[in-house]
Design a protein around this motif. Sequence first.
Motif, PDB file in Angstrom:
ATOM      1  N   GLY A 156       0.819  -1.207   0.000  1.00  0.00           N
ATOM      2  CA  GLY A 156       0.000   0.000   0.000  1.00  0.00           C
ATOM      3  C   GLY A 156       0.855   1.260   0.000  1.00  0.00           C
ATOM      4  O   GLY A 156       2.083   1.183  -0.011  1.00  0.00           O
ATOM      5  N   PRO A 157       0.192   2.412   0.030  1.00  0.00           N
ATOM      6  CA  PRO A 157       0.926   3.682  -0.093  1.00  0.00           C
ATOM      7  C   PRO A 157       1.704   4.075   1.161  1.00  0.00           C
ATOM      8  O   PRO A 157       2.514   4.997   1.104  1.00  0.00           O
ATOM      9  CB  PRO A 157      -0.186   4.688  -0.377  1.00  0.00           C
ATOM     10  N   ALA A 158       1.488   3.363   2.273  1.00  0.00           N
ATOM     11  CA  ALA A 158       2.094   3.834   3.517  1.00  0.00           C
ATOM     12  C   ALA A 158       3.265   2.983   4.007  1.00  0.00           C
ATOM     13  O   ALA A 158       4.150   3.476   4.694  1.00  0.00           O
ATOM     14  CB  ALA A 158       1.017   3.906   4.604  1.00  0.00           C
ATOM     15  N   LEU A 159       3.242   1.713   3.677  1.00  0.00           N
ATOM     16  CA  LEU A 159       4.301   0.831   4.196  1.00  0.00           C
ATOM     17  C   LEU A 159       5.324   0.533   3.098  1.00  0.00           C
ATOM     18  O   LEU A 159       4.986   0.495   1.919  1.00  0.00           O
ATOM     19  CB  LEU A 159       3.701  -0.478   4.719  1.00  0.00           C
ATOM     20  N   PRO A 160       6.567   0.296   3.494  1.00  0.00           N
ATOM     21  CA  PRO A 160       7.624   0.088   2.494  1.00  0.00           C
ATOM     22  C   PRO A 160       7.500  -1.265   1.790  1.00  0.00           C
ATOM     23  O   PRO A 160       6.963  -2.229   2.345  1.00  0.00           O
ATOM     24  CB  PRO A 160       8.896   0.153   3.326  1.00  0.00           C
ATOM     25  N   LEU A 161       8.043  -1.298   0.571  1.00  0.00           N
ATOM     26  CA  LEU A 161       8.059  -2.544  -0.194  1.00  0.00           C
ATOM     27  C   LEU A 161       8.823  -3.637   0.547  1.00  0.00           C
ATOM     28  O   LEU A 161       8.537  -4.820   0.413  1.00  0.00           O
ATOM     29  CB  LEU A 161       8.688  -2.282  -1.569  1.00  0.00           C
ATOM     30  N   VAL A 197       3.475  -3.134  13.545  1.00  0.00           N
ATOM     31  CA  VAL A 197       4.782  -3.768  13.713  1.00  0.00           C
ATOM     32  C   VAL A 197       5.852  -3.009  12.939  1.00  0.00           C
ATOM     33  O   VAL A 197       6.990  -2.858  13.400  1.00  0.00           O
ATOM     34  CB  VAL A 197       4.706  -5.258  13.328  1.00  0.00           C
ATOM     35  N   VAL A 198       5.525  -2.488  11.769  1.00  0.00           N
ATOM     36  CA  VAL A 198       6.526  -1.707  11.044  1.00  0.00           C
ATOM     37  C   VAL A 198       6.810  -0.403  11.789  1.00  0.00           C
ATOM     38  O   VAL A 198       7.955   0.065  11.842  1.00  0.00           O
ATOM     39  CB  VAL A 198       6.093  -1.433   9.584  1.00  0.00           C
ATOM     40  N   LEU A 199       5.785   0.156  12.401  1.00  0.00           N
ATOM     41  CA  LEU A 199       6.024   1.357  13.229  1.00  0.00           C
ATOM     42  C   LEU A 199       6.999   1.032  14.361  1.00  0.00           C
ATOM     43  O   LEU A 199       7.753   1.903  14.824  1.00  0.00           O
ATOM     44  CB  LEU A 199       4.699   1.881  13.788  1.00  0.00           C
ATOM     45  N   GLU A 200       7.000  -0.189  14.814  1.00  0.00           N
ATOM     46  CA  GLU A 200       7.918  -0.594  15.883  1.00  0.00           C
ATOM     47  C   GLU A 200       9.337  -0.849  15.353  1.00  0.00           C
ATOM     48  O   GLU A 200      10.314  -0.424  15.952  1.00  0.00           O
ATOM     49  CB  GLU A 200       7.384  -1.866  16.563  1.00  0.00           C
ATOM     50  N   VAL A 201       9.435  -1.544  14.205  1.00  0.00           N
ATOM     51  CA  VAL A 201      10.771  -1.987  13.792  1.00  0.00           C
ATOM     52  C   VAL A 201      11.433  -1.067  12.767  1.00  0.00           C
ATOM     53  O   VAL A 201      12.660  -1.081  12.646  1.00  0.00           O
ATOM     54  CB  VAL A 201      10.754  -3.438  13.254  1.00  0.00           C
ATOM     55  N   ALA A 202      10.660  -0.293  12.035  1.00  0.00           N
ATOM     56  CA  ALA A 202      11.277   0.582  11.035  1.00  0.00           C
ATOM     57  C   ALA A 202      10.410   1.817  10.843  1.00  0.00           C
ATOM     58  O   ALA A 202       9.906   2.085   9.748  1.00  0.00           O
ATOM     59  CB  ALA A 202      11.448  -0.167   9.707  1.00  0.00           C
ATOM     60  N   ALA A 208      -0.759  -5.345   5.048  1.00  0.00           N
ATOM     61  CA  ALA A 208      -0.675  -3.890   5.175  1.00  0.00           C
ATOM     62  C   ALA A 208      -1.798  -3.304   6.038  1.00  0.00           C
ATOM     63  O   ALA A 208      -2.113  -2.125   5.937  1.00  0.00           O
ATOM     64  CB  ALA A 208      -0.628  -3.202   3.803  1.00  0.00           C
ATOM     65  N   GLY A 209      -2.381  -4.132   6.872  1.00  0.00           N
ATOM     66  CA  GLY A 209      -3.465  -3.693   7.730  1.00  0.00           C
ATOM     67  C   GLY A 209      -2.951  -3.217   9.077  1.00  0.00           C
ATOM     68  O   GLY A 209      -1.763  -2.937   9.235  1.00  0.00           O
ATOM     69  N   PRO A 210      -3.838  -3.110  10.070  1.00  0.00           N
ATOM     70  CA  PRO A 210      -3.446  -2.507  11.349  1.00  0.00           C
ATOM     71  C   PRO A 210      -2.292  -3.231  12.047  1.00  0.00           C
ATOM     72  O   PRO A 210      -1.383  -2.573  12.554  1.00  0.00           O
ATOM     73  CB  PRO A 210      -4.737  -2.557  12.180  1.00  0.00           C
ATOM     74  N   ALA A 211      -2.313  -4.545  12.089  1.00  0.00           N
ATOM     75  CA  ALA A 211      -1.258  -5.246  12.822  1.00  0.00           C
ATOM     76  C   ALA A 211       0.089  -5.056  12.132  1.00  0.00           C
ATOM     77  O   ALA A 211       1.097  -4.740  12.771  1.00  0.00           O
ATOM     78  CB  ALA A 211      -1.597  -6.740  12.928  1.00  0.00           C
TER      79      ALA A 211
END
Lengths: 257, 257, 257, 257, 257, 257
Positions: D32-37, D163-168, D156-159
């Motif tokens: 999605g548009p918010a999380l990295p490839l 987790v990406v907000l936590e690790v990167a 690319a949903g809430p969970a």
Amino acid sequence: MHLAEHTTTTAAERLADVEVAVLPVGSTEQHGPALPLGTDFTVAAAFAETVADRDDTVVLPTLPVGVSEHHRQFHGTLWTSPETFEAYVTETLEGIASHGVEKAVVVNGHGGNTGALDRTARRLRERETAFAPTWNWWESVSELSGELFETEGGHAGPAETSVVLEVAPALVREDALAEAGEGAPDGWGSTVHGAAVGFDTIDFTPTGAVGDPTEGSADAGERLFEAAAAELDTLVDWLCEQPFESLLPREHVGNSP
Amino acid sequence: MHLAEHTTTTAAERLADVEVAVLPVGSTEQHGPALPLGTDFTVAAAFAETVADRDDTVVLPTLPVGVSEHHRQFHGTLWTSPETFEAYVTETLEGIASHGVEKAVVVNGHGGNTGALDRTARRLRERETAFAPTWNWWESVSELSGELFETEGGHAGPAETSVVLEVAPALVREDALAEAGEGAPDGWGSTVHGAAVGFDTIDFTPTGAVGDPTEGSADAGERLFEAAAAELDTLVDWLCEQPFESLLPREHVGNSP
Amino acid sequence: MHLAEHTTTTAAERLADVEVAVLPVGSTEQHGPALPLGTDFTVAAAFAETVADRDDTVVLPTLPVGVSEHHRQFHGTLWTSPETFEAYVTETLEGIASHGVEKAVVVNGHGGNTGALDRTARRLRERETAFAPTWNWWESVSELSGELFETEGGHAGPAETSVVLEVAPALVREDALAEAGEGAPDGWGSTVHGAAVGFDTIDFTPTGAVGDPTEGSADAGERLFEAAAAELDTLVDWLCEQPFESLLPREHVGNSP
Amino acid sequence: MHLAEHTTTTAAERLADVEVAVLPVGSTEQHGPALPLGTDFTVAAAFAETVADRDDTVVLPTLPVGVSEHHRQFHGTLWTSPETFEAYVTETLEGIASHGVEKAVVVNGHGGNTGALDRTARRLRERETAFAPTWNWWESVSELSGELFETEGGHAGPAETSVVLEVAPALVREDALAEAGEGAPDGWGSTVHGAAVGFDTIDFTPTGAVGDPTEGSADAGERLFEAAAAELDTLVDWLCEQPFESLLPREHVGNSP
Amino acid sequence: MHLAEHTTTTAAERLADVEVAVLPVGSTEQHGPALPLGTDFTVAAAFAETVADRDDTVVLPTLPVGVSEHHRQFHGTLWTSPETFEAYVTETLEGIASHGVEKAVVVNGHGGNTGALDRTARRLRERETAFAPTWNWWESVSELSGELFETEGGHAGPAETSVVLEVAPALVREDALAEAGEGAPDGWGSTVHGAAVGFDTIDFTPTGAVGDPTEGSADAGERLFEAAAAELDTLVDWLCEQPFESLLPREHVGNSP
Amino acid sequence: MHLAEHTTTTAAERLADVEVAVLPVGSTEQHGPALPLGTDFTVAAAFAETVADRDDTVVLPTLPVGVSEHHRQFHGTLWTSPETFEAYVTETLEGIASHGVEKAVVVNGHGGNTGALDRTARRLRERETAFAPTWNWWESVSELSGELFETEGGHAGPAETSVVLEVAPALVREDALAEAGEGAPDGWGSTVHGAAVGFDTIDFTPTGAVGDPTEGSADAGERLFEAAAAELDTLVDWLCEQPFESLLPREHVGNSP
């Protein structure tokens, strides 16, 4: 022309007139105590040679190892899997087709190769790359064989012995022909109530031969070789006459799909 | 001995003394306007012939089509994929190993085959089926080549031209040697800042040759051929002396795992 | 740009300007007692980083396991078959090509990968999917290496040691460099009369290294790294300038077929 | 320990105590548009890091490209076929097993990889090479996810966002989270009367995301990450305790065959 | 229509009106002591039968062996690799597509087949040969199952037992149902801290069944069967309505590449 | 016993006494305008049924799609590649062998399957997994066929028509038998001077039939069916009597290697 003897530039000139590639294939496998291990590819090469002088053919190098695992218990037999042999032949024919020769005859010296060669031919045609039927010399003269010999024979039998006496007499151990026939069955294989149960040659012939090789002779060999060579020549004529498009797979029947 | 000329029974007797199988492989591919398409397998077969009279060798039939797709734009080139060539060679060597000959030399006439042959050798050794290194004649005499010629050359260059003049002079179109060298680069390939970007021969040589073929000569060919044949002979000596077990893969270092 | 750090939408914007994908590949394999197992992919990633800031490149994630079976007797070596590595690289490049980036450089840190990468490059070009030559850093600076060091070296030798001292000094066990060179041969492999007979690294080097690693230094590493990076940068320039069509396979020579 | 950071000799010492290899695998695919490839392999590597300091584990390099063809319409997605991915993972695990580490956890960040990983695990066990279950972080904390979020979500949903907000966190485009959720379905896939008919992500989500990403938060990410890491740690404990033989396939039931 | 019962000419007439091919696939594998080994293909065939009388369908012959290696320790289980099963199904569907029927439903009776069937569907769609989603009867009625039974069940559990009681009551050993449930777990598989570690059925169920089969009944079977058959019928309706082009893969997002 | 009708526990009991697995295989392919597309598997299943009541046999489920690409131009024909069919049959037989039944008869209804079945049989025997010859019903009664009919026939010819009239009379369109014979050749294939050049059925028969189907009759069918069934029964007797070891491949001749 023999492709391998030309340079790329002389080949370019000659290939412009060529209609049919001739690919000799055989095997290196036991042929009993009297015939050489190289029988099948030697005979195939000899037949290919008979059409090499035509302006409309190109003879490719001989492929000497084929589908012979069923002879593996006899010393000296080499083999590849059917899949590998099919690939090696197919890619070789794709190569010559890439230079504009889309019709071919695979001159085959070994019955065990036919399944793989049939798949090669079908797939090359399906992809519209080439039309490349297999020519088995023994099938082209089966009638004459029947007239010449009492036993049906087959592998290393009277007909094959005769042809090797014609094309490579120095390689035949004539003093071993009688031994080759000892205990040899009349025909190929071993069948139980409709099922073929002899998967390897050694299952049904102690010497590796089938039929009575002593029936063979140089004279018979000459007759068989000339008759078969004439058939091959006519086959090449026929192929030359066919437009490539007419040899491609037929359409689906009816209007659909 | 040439395997194909023996019967299974005479092969059985001879193979008992054989230590090393010799498999000539090459290719059918453009060698410029002066050298024959069959150069590589013809040369390989000629080298194999030099060790054919030893009691401890068996020469297998020549495999004439190899990994030559990079020459495909030139008329007459045949090729198989590296995978198919690897399989065809590997299975052929497995066959002779099944009759007790577990050491082999693949006498190779074509540089493009080496990747596939390396995989063949590694895998046969890994499975403990056979030890079958590749012998490239040009690598065995690279020093002498350097002395004899000014241009480095390579494919269809001075060294190869010389060797074909030695083993198959009738197939060399000497009047085309000068043409072959026109525009030919000194060395193989085309590189841009450390990257090989010429994937096909036609990308870097208009005639198909590399180096100046006119530097080649029958005399140089004789010297190269004899020197390389001596190397091959010594290599076979060395292989004969090695116990098969000593040629198998080494153990993991240390005590684990 | 690093592909993995972008979202699909920011990637979309940036890829519109990108001409060349940069794919770092290496291996995880023994590099003797002094260099890390990850040497090859670490160095490849470091070189890729040097061209990551260009607007016309996209750096793909690093592929860390390669064709290293010949090192398998040394602890920690990982490997895939050449076929699997080829497929993994090829499909990765097909992916980026599907988004419009049809030129690529495979920045390679491991010599054992080159056979597979050559097949990848050839097949992607043949199918007109991508033009993706391999760039081996050590080949781009072979002259400089020759000037800097006395021993030819190679795997885990002076040049590689120097470059790791430049890109990942913390991972070099400098106190083990002398041990690494003990008994190490000057050059790669083991040859007997023209045939390569050492198929595994352990066949010819007891420590896993080739050349004298103590010749390496951080200074040499800096010079090598900068020189190679400049070569890579110029290679990318060159690729950017080539229209994709001009990189595709050439036509068959002559008018036929 | 991280395998790639050790030399072969220091690895030898450490591997003697290692029970479990940890292989992080993911993919490079649209999130999605918010999380990295690179979300999936980044998260997998972060989880692997949490067990890297144990004396009984060895962390292998991260494999960054996976089975993601169903995302291919979105810019930047890379993928391999399931067969290639399976082979790459399997051979990597065979390598570490050859050094004595026969138990492994594949720390997986991408649901699309699971079919291939299941085949890897089954086949390695069947051949008694290794026992290598897949660990999907989201399955280890599905209950907690259910508590934290209202929408089921998934890719690319809430969970995953959490987790990406936590690790990167630097790689998350928080201002695009709302856009990511526009038109996104609650759950994965598209089903018509019991049949899954949406084969590609683009068939059922216009942005590439599933679930409402704005439900995600750094706090939720911390909780999920810690909970999952604890599960992974306990799984490694469990694997360490199992004798390898007890993990091999069970015998056929009954006395026969 | 049942394809196999028609001649090629009557098939030609009928196929002109057909929109959807129906291919029943299952497996021959243990279903505990009470249900027959043929459960999965028998049930699939029964469902296919329910849509056989429509003018717009053609029912293909039932494929009876599937991906069941995980049941191999139980007597009578047959299986193929996922790759072989995928190929057999894919080629069968390519055949019917060649006669103009490009939409299909694979009516599947075995959960273990779904991975292979998903690949079949994806690849046929990708090549634009056919659109062939899998229909798993148990997924179409999962809600009803939840209402009817207390245990979740699954393989050889209450729902499957009920359906076999409906379609092939003579093959159910009702006196063994209680035995089947002894020691059977409630749900499929065996999980340790988020990792599936039970690769074979025998790892987690002593009888081969999952769930309490005694909950099953002929009444429940009738309800389940009718409900699922209605879903299948509606799915076929839906497929008939979709133009084939609308079912093909979607384009890449955005304007590029 | 029919495997699919047993549960795993009743199968366990019965398989203890079983010596021979019976696997019916056929194809779904055009048989001209009068015979059903399912002819080959229907006939194979009918023959398998005749030995199903023996205590020493287990009948496996019928495999209904075979190697029939050469019929693909006729509506309704389904096919797999020979490789896929070989794999599907081989793996099915490996499964039953894993439960202790290492002898098998493949009851085959389709000539096009024989190449693949021969490879299956050879490879299963080579690996010592099973002994599984193919039984072609028409070969077991070729003499009787010759007596009963004037035309040689073959595919959809008098013998096959007769047998279908015996086993599935409702599926024969008797009013189309005359049409089927119109223009049909006497024997299979199309040969030019020793080479088979008709690769597809449509190349040599406009209706799809070979031979004169109107020669067929229910009476002839009954005689053929009973005669062939008796042969099959005796073949099973023979297989039961052979110790498995006696059916394995023979050793290499002589003392070496």
